[in-house]
Each structure stands twice: as C-alpha cells, then as structure tokens.
Design an enzyme around this catalytic site. Structure first.
Site, PDB file in Angstrom:
ATOM      1  N   HIS A  47       0.814  -1.221   0.000  1.00 46.84           N
ATOM      2  CA  HIS A  47       0.000   0.000   0.000  1.00 46.84           C
ATOM      3  C   HIS A  47       0.843   1.264   0.000  1.00 46.84           C
ATOM      4  CE1 HIS A  47       0.473   0.108   4.503  1.00 46.84           C
ATOM      5  NE2 HIS A  47       0.412   1.398   4.270  1.00 46.84           N
ATOM      6  N   ASP A  96      -0.530  -7.377   1.548  1.00 44.28           N
ATOM      7  CA  ASP A  96       0.138  -6.065   1.613  1.00 44.28           C
ATOM      8  C   ASP A  96       1.652  -6.248   1.688  1.00 44.28           C
ATOM      9  OD1 ASP A  96       0.470  -3.359   1.794  1.00 44.28           O
ATOM     10  OD2 ASP A  96      -0.182  -3.193   3.885  1.00 44.28           O
ATOM     11  N   GLY A 152       3.518   6.166   8.904  1.00 37.83           N
ATOM     12  CA  GLY A 152       4.901   6.285   8.458  1.00 37.83           C
ATOM     13  C   GLY A 152       5.724   5.044   8.726  1.00 37.83           C
ATOM     14  N   SER A 154       4.592   1.934   8.179  1.00 39.95           N
ATOM     15  CA  SER A 154       4.191   0.877   7.240  1.00 39.95           C
ATOM     16  C   SER A 154       5.361   0.402   6.418  1.00 39.95           C
ATOM     17  CB  SER A 154       3.164   1.415   6.247  1.00 39.95           C
ATOM     18  OG  SER A 154       1.978   1.629   6.889  1.00 39.95           O
TER      19      SER A 154
HETATM   20  C1  4AZ Z   1      -0.156   3.692   9.051  1.00 42.93           C
HETATM   21  O1  4AZ Z   1      -0.920   4.619   8.809  1.00 42.93           O
HETATM   22  C2  4AZ Z   1      -0.422   2.804  10.200  1.00 42.93           C
HETATM   23  N1  4AZ Z   1      -1.440   0.936  14.711  1.00 42.93           N
HETATM   24  C3  4AZ Z   1       0.387   1.708  10.433  1.00 42.93           C
HETATM   25  C4  4AZ Z   1       0.146   0.889  11.517  1.00 42.93           C
HETATM   26  C5  4AZ Z   1      -0.897   1.157  12.354  1.00 42.93           C
HETATM   27  C6  4AZ Z   1      -1.725   2.257  12.139  1.00 42.93           C
HETATM   28  C7  4AZ Z   1      -1.485   3.077  11.060  1.00 42.93           C
HETATM   29  C8  4AZ Z   1      -1.151   0.251  13.534  1.00 42.93           C
HETATM   30  O2  4AZ Z   1       0.837   3.497   8.339  1.00 42.93           O
END
Ligand code: 4AZ
Length: 207
Positions: A47, A96, A152, A154
């Site tokens: 993503h 993902d 951020g 991810s």
């Molecule tokens: C994000 O927006 C995100 N709490 C990644 C992980 C989590 C929430 C948001 C898990 O990249």
C-alpha cells in the site's frame, strides 16, 4: 510509532526507510519503512506504492537511526524495480507486501516496541472496527495500548527472537488508529509469502 523505546540502528540493522522524490520540492520525503532481507533486496508494504511511483523516484536508506538525521553509518540506495503483490487488495490490505530490488547507491525510524503476537482467535473484525482480517494478516500489540506502530511505519518489520535468531514475522500494514487499548496493529504475515518472494528474487538474479 506509538510508545516503544528508542533503539540504535545497530540493534536493528535490517530496518530501512523508503523515500520518494517529489519534483515540486526537489527533495525526497519519507514514505514508509522497509526491511533488508538480502544483499540487494528490501521488503516493504504494497500500500506504500498505491500511486505506482516510478522506481527511479524511490530511495532506500539503511543505517540511519533517526529519520531526519544523517548518520555516518548510513547508505542510500536507488531502487531499480519493485513488485506490488499481484493480489494486493487496496480495500482490505490483503497481500500487503512488495519487494524492492537493487538498493544501490534518508530516513530511518528505529524503535523497539514490546509488542506481542496476538492469538489468531482474538485477531478478528470485532476489535478492529469491523474491518476484514484475512489469514494473510496477523495482529500484534501491547494490550495496555502503550506500544504500537503508527503512520509512516508501514513497510517496516515485526521481528521475533527464535532460537537466538531474529526472524521476520510481519510487515507493518494497518491499524485502527494507534496505541489504543486492546487494539492491535495489523501486519502482513510474511510466512505466507516466502515462496512468492523467493520466486521474485530467483527470477531477477542480477540484483
Ligand atoms: C499507518 O498509517 C499505520 N497501529 C500503520 C500501523 C498502524 C496504524 C497506522 C497500527 O501506516
């Protein structure tokens, strides 16, 4: 990140940052985390690349402890090519996962949250505002809501210590907010993609 504790990059040397060049500002911006899995291969989340960025605009940074602070140990690589999983579902975030190749020659956020894997029977839509959870996802979190991944992060790693070796279990994918009590973060279940990742690596042996 949410909670966690600061950790030096030498404790988590596989942690990478993926940056994207924005012509308008003539500089790179942090997009996502990543995980160094082989000499020229970094794993991230699909993503992170939904808008199909050109690979040449991507940059991988290794060896940096703070996202916005240069470090003498850092290495910055260009990305030659990347693969979004063919079955990535942009509604549910199923599959993902996205390997990036040839990081060759920013920012790094390294943290050690004490998050734990959640039992699969508690990793259900009920606790995540009804969102779909597939078998390609796993939940991990801290039941007190103290430590969690957040915006951020991810594409970054969830590692577990297994027989004295650190094993990559998950790629940070999504969540219902950050650090909420009894709400885990959701991660891509890496064990389901070993053959797929190795297939990409074998089909592209020049990297
Ligand atoms: C994000 O927006 C995100 N709490 C990644 C992980 C989590 C929430 C948001 C898990 O990249």
């Amino acid at each position: 990140m949410f909670g966690g504790r600061e950790s030096d990059i030498s404790e988590q040397p596989w942690q990478a940052a993926v940056n994207v060049y924005q012509a308008r500002y003539r500089r790179h911006f942090h997009r996502c985390g990543g995980i160094l899995i082989d000499s020229c291969w970094v794993l991230s989340a699909a993503h992170c690349f939904e808008d199909r960025d050109e690979a040449r605009k991507l940059q991988v940074v290794l060896g940096r402890t703070f996202r916005k602070q240069n470090s003498t140990s850092e290495q910055i690589f260009n990305v030659e090519k990347y693969w979004i999983h063919e079955k990535f579902d942009n509604e549910t975030y199923d599959n993902d996962i996205a390997p990036l190749s040839q990081p060759q020659s920013i920012y790094h956020l390294s943290w050690t949250g004490y998050v734990r894997l959640w039992p699969q029977e508690r990793c259900v839509p009920d606790i995540l505002s009804g969102r779909t959870i597939t078998t390609n996802m796993l939940c991990a979190g801290d039941t007190r809501g103290l430590d969690d991944a957040c915006k951020g992060d991810s594409g970054g790693p969830l590692v577990c210590q297994n027989n004295n070796r650190m094993t990559l279990m998950g790629v940070i994918s999504w969540g219902d907010g950050c650090g909420q009590k009894d709400k885990p973060g959701v991660y891509t279940r890496v064990t389901h993609y070993i053959d797929w990742i190795e297939g990409k690596m074998k089909a592209n042996p020049d990297f």
